[in-house]
Design an enzyme around this catalytic site. Structure first.
Site, mmCIF file in Angstrom:
data_model
loop_
_atom_site.group_PDB
_atom_site.id
_atom_site.type_symbol
_atom_site.label_atom_id
_atom_site.label_comp_id
_atom_site.label_asym_id
_atom_site.label_seq_id
_atom_site.Cartn_x
_atom_site.Cartn_y
_atom_site.Cartn_z
ATOM 1 N N GLY A 1 97.390 124.519 51.578
ATOM 2 C CA GLY A 1 98.054 123.752 51.908
ATOM 3 C C GLY A 1 98.061 121.675 51.183
ATOM 4 C CB ALA A 2 98.097 118.751 52.720
ATOM 5 C CE LYS B 1 91.672 122.980 50.512
ATOM 6 N NZ LYS B 1 91.770 123.082 52.066
ATOM 7 N N GLY C 1 94.837 121.888 48.751
ATOM 8 C CA GLY C 1 95.343 122.263 47.942
ATOM 9 C C GLY C 1 95.386 123.870 48.170
ATOM 10 C CG ASP D 1 94.425 119.357 61.174
ATOM 11 O OD1 ASP D 1 95.534 119.838 62.527
ATOM 12 O OD2 ASP D 1 94.792 119.864 59.935
ATOM 13 C CB VAL E 1 92.312 129.338 50.805
ATOM 14 C CG1 VAL E 1 91.340 130.332 50.817
ATOM 15 C CG2 VAL E 1 92.143 127.562 51.403
ATOM 16 C CG LEU F 1 92.261 133.850 51.497
ATOM 17 C CD1 LEU F 1 91.252 133.930 51.527
ATOM 18 C CD2 LEU F 1 92.652 135.368 51.788
ATOM 19 N N GLY F 2 96.352 131.325 51.608
ATOM 20 C CA GLY F 2 97.283 130.325 52.071
ATOM 21 C C GLY F 2 97.047 128.728 51.365
#
Lengths: 323, 243
Positions: free
Chosen positions: A36-37, A54, A39, A145, A41, A33-34
């Protein structure tokens, strides 16, 4: 070392099965799904249905996030972030990776929703967001954030939800994670102390970001630059007072900003109605040339009136829901 | 209470050292004295040698810190992240050692079930927020860094905003190398806030030397020596880390 690890938890092929070391629950990866910094998901099948999993690289960062999600579940009443389902470790030949499973939220990104439905939704979604923020702040936390990537719009009824709560910080501490465009420190307009006004600044920047999808960089003018950007877009001008207050940290809590956003929405409706009401009487005093326009605009007035009535009714309905 | 002080050196450079002692050895020395060494490699394009990247990594590794190579534009955010992560990592290391003492050999945070881990992490987060920090920033001002120093300045001001939002107190000092006649020049002595750095990097050396090792060595000397017991830098810790 970290580069090997990173490739391991990124791009897991669909069908990959993992079983938790501690709780022995099985998961089957559907798709990414995506990432980031901290890990990646994934959408995954579990005994409880579809969940978002995640998988992290660093146990410290993942544990911090889990702590936050746990606290969220303690916030009474409304569900704020995605609810936490499981926390475990995945043991592989390459090493042990911490992961957690949470509720899978299905919806549209903020941008695609507003592009599809129209800018009149901006105010409504922000009112929802501010209501949630107020509850979060009262529970002793600051989101940190806050940005469009961390938000999702779910349907039936339309509701803005938080997708990633990893940056949430205890009130009074310093902000853990931020994104420059939404960070008041970057714009030279405040500290990175976790307080309600930090989040409210980000809300204002999210509204600006909706009208400037490509964002923009700071020059050295600070608030003046942002003001000028607001005035350039009619949609933002409507909220200029609220935005300027939020950007300058003038709201002590989300409730105050929410009130002002609501009054901006209703004021803009009134102003449309008022101007159209006045027009005919004035036109009567004047002579012909305007008359043609009047007839033309009659249909438009009706749609406006009808539209604003619907909008107002919806706001009232929302109030009933959130109160 | 006396929670102690975290001591960090943040080295900003764009390449390889070419004079004096081996910076990797000096970084190991710093670690023995309870000082963490973090390194950020600043590049404009891909003009950094394999050897340069290797050195950046190894200085941080032997200095117990974190390294990252970034483009000039992303500097502000990276400086902030690296500093924070290094603080967490240092505290994490100390907490781990304490755990080993309580729970026995080879018991680290990762060996605890996720529920217990959360409680330990709350302590680590809490310490990271409340401990005092002494941060010495060491900036490479050799000729090739010339057009990056504007961004360095901005990044450091930004770092100050982040760290001063913490509950714990901070002390910063700023040195550049190579110095005019010495290995390092002092630009800012220990101060609680980095406010105006405008014009601070005006004296640029145009020579081709980059004495990273000697500069690091002098940086270590700049840390105030305290006799009082502190969590990170007491003797007990040094003995343990030697094992």
């Amino acid at each position: 070392m970290t580069s090997i690890k990173k490739s391991q938890v990124c791009n897991l092929p669909s069908g990959t099965k993992l079983i938790g070391k501690w709780h022995k629950r099985p998961y089957k990866i559907v798709k990414e799904l995506g990432n980031g910094a901290t890990g990646s998901v994934y959408l995954a099948e579990s005994p409880l249905g579809l969940v978002a999993v995640k998988i992290g690289l660093n146990s410290m960062a993942i544990t911090s996030e889990v702590n936050v999600l746990k606290h969220f579940s303690k916030v009474q009443g409304q569900i704020l972030g995605p609810s936490l389902i499981d926390v475990d470790d995945w043991v592989t030949n390459e090493g042990t990776f911490p992961f957690y499973a949470m509720e899978y939220l299905k919806g549209q990104s903020l941008f695609s929703f507003i592009n599809g439905k129209g800018s009149e939704w901006i105010g409504i979604l922000m009112v929802q967001l501010l209501g949630d923020l107020d509850r979060l702040h009262q529970a002793g936390w600051v989101f940190g954030d806050l940005k469009p990537d961390n938000l999702i719009v779910v349907g039936h009824p339309t509701r803005i939800r938080w997708l990633d709560v990893g940056g949430t910080t205890l009130l009074g501490r310093s902000i853990k994670e931020y994104t420059e465009f939404f960070d008041r420190g970057y714009w030279g307009l405040g500290t990175r102390k976790a307080e309600p006004s930090y989040d409210l600044f980000s809300v204002a920047m999210i509204m600006i970001n909706i009208c400037y999808p490509n964002r923009f960089e700071k020059n050295q003018e600070g608030i003046k630059q942002l003001k000028e950007r607001i005035q350039r877009k009619p949609v933002l001008r409507q909220y200029e007072v609220v935005l300027m207050n939020a950007l300058q940290g003038k709201y002590g809590n989300a409730q105050l900003m929410k009130k002002d956003v609501i009054s901006c929405i209703s004021k803009s409706k009134h102003s449309i109605v008022d101007s159209h009401k006045k027009q005919p009487t004035k036109n009567n005093e004047k002579q012909k040339p305007v008359k043609v326009r009047k007839e033309k605009s009659k249909g438009i007035i009706e749609t406006f009136l009808f539209g604003s009535f619907l909008l107002l009714a919806y706001i009232l309905y929302l109030f009933g829901q959130t109160m | 209470m006396g929670k102690g002080t975290l001591k960090q050196i943040l080295l900003l450079t764009d390449g390889c050292s070419n004079q004096g002692e081996d910076p990797i050895a000096i970084a190991a020395l710093a670690k023995e004295q309870g000082i963490t060494v973090n390194v950020i490699g600043v590049v404009d394009d891909d003009r950094i040698s394999e050897q340069g990247i290797e050195e950046i990594k190894n200085i941080a590794l032997s200095g117990g810190g974190i390294s990252q190579v970034v483009y000039t534009k992303q500097l502000a955010k990276t400086v902030q992240m690296v500093t924070r992560q290094a603080m967490t990592q240092t505290i994490h290391g100390v907490v781990n050692r304490e755990l080993t003492q309580i729970l026995g050999q080879d018991q680290e945070i990762e060996d605890l079930p996720p529920e217990k881990r959360g409680q330990v992490m709350e302590v680590v987060d809490e310490l990271g927020e409340t401990m005092d920090l002494d941060l010495l920033i060491l900036v490479d001002t050799s000729a090739s860094m010339k057009n990056k120093l504007g961004m360095v300045q901005e990044a450091l001001t930004d770092l100050s905003i982040s760290l001063n939002s913490r509950i714990g107190s901070n002390k910063f000092s700023l040195y550049s190398f190579p110095g005019k006649r010495k290995n390092v020049d002092k630009l800012l002595s220990w101060t609680p806030k980095i406010e105006s750095l405008t014009g601070v990097f005006h004296k640029l050396s145009s020579g081709g030397i980059t004495p990273t090792g000697p500069a690091l060595q002098e940086a270590i000397e700049m840390f105030p020596r305290k006799s009082r017991r502190s969590l990170i830098s007491d003797d007990e810790y040094q003995e343990e880390s030697g094992m």
